[in-house]
Design an enzyme around this catalytic site. Structure first.
Site, mmCIF file in Angstrom:
data_model
loop_
_atom_site.group_PDB
_atom_site.id
_atom_site.type_symbol
_atom_site.label_atom_id
_atom_site.label_comp_id
_atom_site.label_asym_id
_atom_site.label_seq_id
_atom_site.Cartn_x
_atom_site.Cartn_y
_atom_site.Cartn_z
ATOM 1 N N GLU A 109 0.616 -1.609 0.050
ATOM 2 C CA GLU A 109 -0.226 0.280 -0.695
ATOM 3 C C GLU A 109 0.872 1.328 -0.161
ATOM 4 O OE1 GLU A 109 -2.537 -0.722 3.025
ATOM 5 O OE2 GLU A 109 -3.668 -2.205 2.519
ATOM 6 N N GLU A 231 -5.802 -10.397 -1.608
ATOM 7 C CA GLU A 231 -6.821 -10.996 -0.467
ATOM 8 C C GLU A 231 -8.491 -10.488 -0.689
ATOM 9 O OE1 GLU A 231 -5.621 -7.761 1.888
ATOM 10 O OE2 GLU A 231 -3.427 -7.527 1.712
#
Ligand code: XIL
Length: 326
Positions: A109, A231
């Protein structure tokens, strides 16, 4: 990891269904680094042992992130010692499992366009203290520590067919191009895929994820990199309470999304974030307005396969018949 140890039904389901596993938290800084001195590998080792005993591949998640950094790190890291802290961490953690990991999320991220930088990089602890080359440093250190693991850049929000999604994709592909040009050892991109079921069913879902994501995946492939869905889960927040209706819309989203992304041959792995609705991380943060438990995964709280499971299975089965795009 707690459920794997305490809930035999859950452990049996993982053994039966999974060929690749990832720890939700056990390999993050917060778990591995309870204090400034030493490491705690209890849970991470337990996951690796479980996976190897069952001949599963393992993803490591993650080595550098803006979240889950221990308080002591935030309090004591400086421009003088941050490089050393990051390098020592990666050498120790990736080195410990060298040769045994399918892949590592080396940097997680790192893009947040809202932070206002021209390169779209997130104003994280590592960026502030090491500088923008922390990404390069992390990947190079990881490659040296574990030459066999596929080194992955992992991020969320690059899926959506929205302006924000497009901006994030642009920043990500630019960063990846810079990395490849500078021979930074990156092998793959993780598309987290925390997606949402649309309230209008199939038709509405079909507009949420599409051309922008596929252009991104094709661009990643053209850079010579693999893509992993890392995910996946499907939140049902936009849907009314009725469970069969929710389950059908969640299944439709799995089907639409997986048929879409599996259309590109660069996509080599699919992982969900959790297995059963009993242990989903969703709802801990902003859950449903009516307070009901979310139903975002393939198996219900009792471990029974839901419509989403069959949707995923059919998307996998169908893959051979879908022509690659681009
Ligand atoms: C989540 C875990 O599932 C939670 O248990 C924890 O409280 C917060 O982090 N993107 C990521 C994951 O890369 O590490 C996050 O995991 C979910 C979003």
């Amino acid at each position: 990891m707690n459920a794997l140890g305490a809930d035999a039904t859950y452990a049996a389901l993982v053994r039966e269904q999974a060929r690749i596993v990832v720890a939700e938290n056990a390999m993050k800084w917060g778990a591995l680094r309870p204090s400034a001195v030493g490491f705690n590998f209890d849970q991470a080792d337990a996951l690796v042992a479980f996976a190897e005993a069952n001949r599963m591949k393992i993803r490591g998640h993650n080595l550098a992130w803006h979240q889950n950094n221990p308080k002591w790190l935030e309090a004591t890291a400086t421009k003088e010692n941050a490089r050393e802290l990051l390098v020592t961490h990666i050498e120790t953690v990736a080195g410990r499992y060298a040769g045994r990991m399918h892949s590592w999320d080396v940097v997680n991220e790192a893009i947040h366009v809202e932070d206002g930088r021209a390169d779209g990089l997130r104003n994280s602890l590592w960026l502030r203290l090491v500088g923008e080359d922390y990404i390069e440093l992390a990947f190079k250190t990881a490659r040296e520590a574990d030459p066999q693991a596929l080194l992955t850049y992992n991020d969320y929000g690059i899926e959506a067919e929205t302006r924000e999604g497009e901006q994030k994709r642009e920043a990500a592909i630019e960063m990846l191009r810079r990395m490849v040009a500078r021979r930074v050892p990156v092998d793959a991109v993780g598309v987290q895929s925390h997606i949402a079921a649309a309230s209008g069913g199939n038709k509405a879902a079909a507009s949420q994820y599409g051309a922008g994501l596929m252009r991104f995946i094709a661009a990643v492939r053209e850079l010579g990199l693999q893509v992993f869905v890392t995910e996946m889960d499907v939140n049902d927040r936009a849907l009314a309470a009725d469970e069969p209706v929710r389950d059908a819309a969640v299944a439709a989203a799995y089907r639409q999304y997986l048929e879409l992304v599996l259309g590109d041959p660069a996509v080599k792995a699919v992982l969900t974030w959790g297995i059963t609705d009993r242990y989903t991380w969703l709802g801990h943060e902003a859950g449903r307005a009516d307070g009901k438990a979310e139903r975002p995964l393939l198996f219900d709280a009792e471990g029974k396969a839901k419509a989403a499971f069959f949707a995923m299975r059919e998307a996998f089965d169908q893959r051979g018949t879908i022509r690659p795009t681009g």
